[in-house]
Design a protein around this motif. Structure first.
Motif, PDB file in Angstrom:
ATOM      1  N   GLU A  55       5.483   6.508  -0.969  1.00 12.88           N
ATOM      2  CA  GLU A  55       6.052   5.914   0.248  1.00 12.88           C
ATOM      3  C   GLU A  55       5.152   4.777   0.688  1.00 12.88           C
ATOM      4  O   GLU A  55       3.937   4.927   0.754  1.00 12.88           O
ATOM      5  N   GLY A  56       5.754   3.635   0.985  1.00 15.92           N
ATOM      6  CA  GLY A  56       4.984   2.502   1.463  1.00 15.92           C
ATOM      7  C   GLY A  56       4.635   2.619   2.928  1.00 15.92           C
ATOM      8  O   GLY A  56       5.023   3.576   3.615  1.00 15.92           O
ATOM      9  N   VAL A  57       3.909   1.643   3.438  1.00 13.12           N
ATOM     10  CA  VAL A  57       3.418   1.697   4.814  1.00 13.12           C
ATOM     11  C   VAL A  57       4.413   1.120   5.820  1.00 13.12           C
ATOM     12  O   VAL A  57       4.187   1.206   7.031  1.00 13.12           O
ATOM     13  N   GLN A  58       5.503   0.528   5.355  1.00 11.20           N
ATOM     14  CA  GLN A  58       6.448  -0.101   6.269  1.00 11.20           C
ATOM     15  C   GLN A  58       7.067   0.925   7.224  1.00 11.20           C
ATOM     16  O   GLN A  58       7.325   2.071   6.855  1.00 11.20           O
ATOM     17  N   SER A  59       7.321   0.494   8.442  1.00 12.70           N
ATOM     18  CA  SER A  59       8.008   1.350   9.405  1.00 12.70           C
ATOM     19  C   SER A  59       9.400   1.683   8.883  1.00 12.70           C
ATOM     20  O   SER A  59      10.102   0.811   8.371  1.00 12.70           O
ATOM     21  N   ASP A  60       9.808   2.934   9.020  1.00 10.57           N
ATOM     22  CA  ASP A  60      11.118   3.383   8.542  1.00 10.57           C
ATOM     23  C   ASP A  60      11.318   2.968   7.090  1.00 10.57           C
ATOM     24  O   ASP A  60      12.316   2.341   6.723  1.00 10.57           O
ATOM     25  N   TYR A  61      10.377   3.332   6.258  1.00 13.69           N
ATOM     26  CA  TYR A  61      10.355   2.950   4.839  1.00 13.69           C
ATOM     27  C   TYR A  61      11.670   3.301   4.133  1.00 13.69           C
ATOM     28  O   TYR A  61      12.172   2.537   3.311  1.00 13.69           O
ATOM     29  N   ALA A  62      12.255   4.451   4.456  1.00 14.54           N
ATOM     30  CA  ALA A  62      13.495   4.890   3.807  1.00 14.54           C
ATOM     31  C   ALA A  62      14.742   4.359   4.498  1.00 14.54           C
ATOM     32  O   ALA A  62      15.861   4.661   4.066  1.00 14.54           O
ATOM     33  N   ARG A  63      14.584   3.617   5.610  1.00 15.31           N
ATOM     34  CA  ARG A  63      15.673   2.900   6.288  1.00 15.31           C
ATOM     35  C   ARG A  63      16.719   3.837   6.891  1.00 15.31           C
ATOM     36  O   ARG A  63      17.884   3.454   7.043  1.00 15.31           O
ATOM     37  N   VAL A  64      16.330   5.036   7.257  1.00 11.24           N
ATOM     38  CA  VAL A  64      17.320   6.010   7.709  1.00 11.24           C
ATOM     39  C   VAL A  64      17.685   5.833   9.187  1.00 11.24           C
ATOM     40  O   VAL A  64      18.629   6.463   9.670  1.00 11.24           O
ATOM     41  N   ALA A  65      16.973   4.952   9.915  1.00 13.95           N
ATOM     42  CA  ALA A  65      17.327   4.708  11.318  1.00 13.95           C
ATOM     43  C   ALA A  65      18.773   4.258  11.449  1.00 13.95           C
ATOM     44  O   ALA A  65      19.461   4.600  12.420  1.00 13.95           O
ATOM     45  N   ARG A  66      19.251   3.496  10.486  1.00  9.03           N
ATOM     46  CA  ARG A  66      20.643   3.010  10.526  1.00  9.03           C
ATOM     47  C   ARG A  66      21.630   4.184  10.526  1.00  9.03           C
ATOM     48  O   ARG A  66      22.621   4.185  11.250  1.00  9.03           O
ATOM     49  N   SER A  94       0.822  -1.200   0.000  1.00  8.92           N
ATOM     50  CA  SER A  94       0.000   0.000   0.000  1.00  8.92           C
ATOM     51  C   SER A  94       0.863   1.260   0.000  1.00  8.92           C
ATOM     52  O   SER A  94       1.976   1.273   0.534  1.00  8.92           O
ATOM     53  N   ILE A  95       0.353   2.318  -0.616  1.00  6.13           N
ATOM     54  CA  ILE A  95       1.031   3.611  -0.627  1.00  6.13           C
ATOM     55  C   ILE A  95       0.448   4.475   0.487  1.00  6.13           C
ATOM     56  O   ILE A  95      -0.762   4.724   0.530  1.00  6.13           O
ATOM     57  N   ALA A  96       1.320   4.930   1.382  1.00  9.20           N
ATOM     58  CA  ALA A  96       0.875   5.721   2.526  1.00  9.20           C
ATOM     59  C   ALA A  96       0.943   7.219   2.258  1.00  9.20           C
ATOM     60  O   ALA A  96       0.085   7.979   2.700  1.00  9.20           O
ATOM     61  N   ARG A  97       1.983   7.651   1.545  1.00  9.45           N
ATOM     62  CA  ARG A  97       2.153   9.071   1.238  1.00  9.45           C
ATOM     63  C   ARG A  97       2.696   9.198  -0.179  1.00  9.45           C
ATOM     64  O   ARG A  97       3.314   8.273  -0.716  1.00  9.45           O
TER      65      ARG A  97
END
Length: 420
Positions: A111-122, A96-99
């Motif tokens: 942007e998808g619905v996954q948490s930290d979609y862009a993976r920038v937490a790393r 699903s597209i969230a934004r």
């Protein structure tokens, strides 16, 4: 939830190259099959590809490159995403597209619905942010993805976020003093503006300890200025299309490639993967379910660095952003593209590397093609000049130089024209 240790985001950062490639051999065929099934544009681009056979970097390097410069036309033909999306509004979970965001053009990115979609937490973790920190986020939340990307990454780490956005510097300084954030996310220039505004107001900021900056060049003198104030500022390289691509660690020796993206450095205008150390275009392959991109040319220049980071992270590193790869020039009313110059070179096995220089003595456009060649001769020179004319419809002089003598800066076309 990811288990972190004191120095690394997860165990994947310190695994061996064999482990990383073994995971790749499983993920790549699944990605290709998924993109073929879910993304109309990728299905067309990869229509002759057997997904099961794309299980190595070498196999991936044989697939076509789709460049960001092509996206606008593709999207205009098929709004809003040019058919590259796999997710839909309110689609299946994971797809699903969230934004939706807009970049100049406009180019639209989902942007998808996954948490930290862009993976920038790393990248935020490498910059020193930890659970319980308050991150003061000054990337814009309006239309563009920067604010949301950093927000999601910080919250995935267990940080709270203040959505400061840009502008209103006096109000921002007041909020920072009230909230006492330990971390900053935003451009380096805006952090400098906030620090200087705080000094001007007689309320210097002394509580910031960590910063993750992006979005523009991070000058060494600005990094030193932050360090003098007790702020460890590291940078990351991310795009609206691909999310996090690479990030700095406290070692500050290059930028480490994210564990969930594949990066290739190719000769501009081609799909040819370059040897480590040679400057070329950054091409990425993502595993995003809403927007799977296979060999997507970012238009940015960089180079792979030798060895591993002293911080213990074992993935390959790039030198960071080194300019733009789209060097298309207009000469005598005709567009000359890097792909055309690469096409000229590949027709001659004797030629190892080329560089087209454009000048305008007396305000008249002139092209000169320098060729690294083991043994140039008059016959080869004539053949190259004719091929250059056939391909570009423009004349130019050809000269030969020693192998390895052309600059390693990623330029295929060097436009040196001056306007008087």
């Amino acid at each position: 939830m990811t288990e972190h240790n004191a120095t690394h985001f997860d165990l994947r950062e310190t695994r061996s190259a064999l482990e990383r490639e073994a995971e790749l051999a499983t993920r790549l065929p699944a990605l290709i099959a998924y993109a073929q099934a879910k993304s109309p544009a990728m299905a067309s681009i990869l229509k002759e590809v057997n997904a099961a056979h794309v299980n190595t970097r070498a196999a991936l390097a044989g697939l076509p490159v789709t460049r960001k410069s092509e996206l606008l036309d593709l999207q205009k033909a098929m709004r809003p995403f040019g058919g590259f999306n796999a997710g839909t509004y309110g689609g299946n979970e994971g797809e699903s597209i969230a934004r939706v965001y807009a970049s100049p053009g406009p180019i639209y990115e989902p942007e998808g619905v996954q948490s930290d979609y862009a993976r920038v937490a790393r990248a935020l973790f490498a910059a020193g942010l930890r659970k319980g920190d308050l991150a003061y986020n000054t990337f814009s939340y309006h239309m563009t993805p920067g604010g949301w990307i950093m927000d999601a990454g910080a919250r995935a780490l267990g940080c709270a976020v203040f959505p400061g956005g840009v502008g209103n510097t006096e109000q921002q300084v007041a909020a920072m003093h009230d909230l006492q954030p330990t971390a900053y996310a935003g451009t380096p220039s805006f952090l400098r503006i906030l620090l200087e505004k705080a000094d001007e107001l007689g309320a210097p900021i002394r509580f910031l300890k960590h910063a993750l900056v992006s979005g523009e060049y991070f000058a060494p003198q600005v990094r030193a200025l932050f360090a003098e104030r007790g702020i460890q500022a590291l940078q990351c390289y991310a795009t609206a299309d691909a999310g996090l691509i690479a990030y700095e660690s406290p070692a500050r020796e290059g930028m480490i490639i994210d564990e969930d993206i594949i990066v290739e450095i190719v000769r501009p205008g081609t799909g040819e993967v370059l040897p480590d150390g040679e400057v070329g275009e950054v091409v990425v392959t993502t595993f995003n379910q809403a927007y799977p991109l296979v060999r997507f040319g970012t238009g940015d220049l960089s180079a792979i660095m030798a060895g591993a980071s002293p911080c213990g992270r074992t993935n390959a590193r790039i030198k960071g952003w080194m300019g733009r790869a789209d060097q298309t020039a207009k000469v005598k009313g005709m567009f000359v593209h890097p792909s055309q110059i690469a096409d000229v070179a590949k027709r001659f096995s004797e030629v190892k590397k080329v560089r087209l220089t454009i000048t305008n003595p007396d305000q008249r456009d002139t092209m000169a093609l320098a060729c690294e060649c083991l043994a140039g001769n008059n016959g080869l020179q004539s053949a190259l000049e004719q091929t250059l004319r056939d391909v570009t419809k423009l004349g130019g002089e050809v000269s030969f130089c020693a192998v390895g003598s052309l600059p390693n800066d990623g330029k295929v076309i060097d436009d040196q024209r001056k306007i008087d």
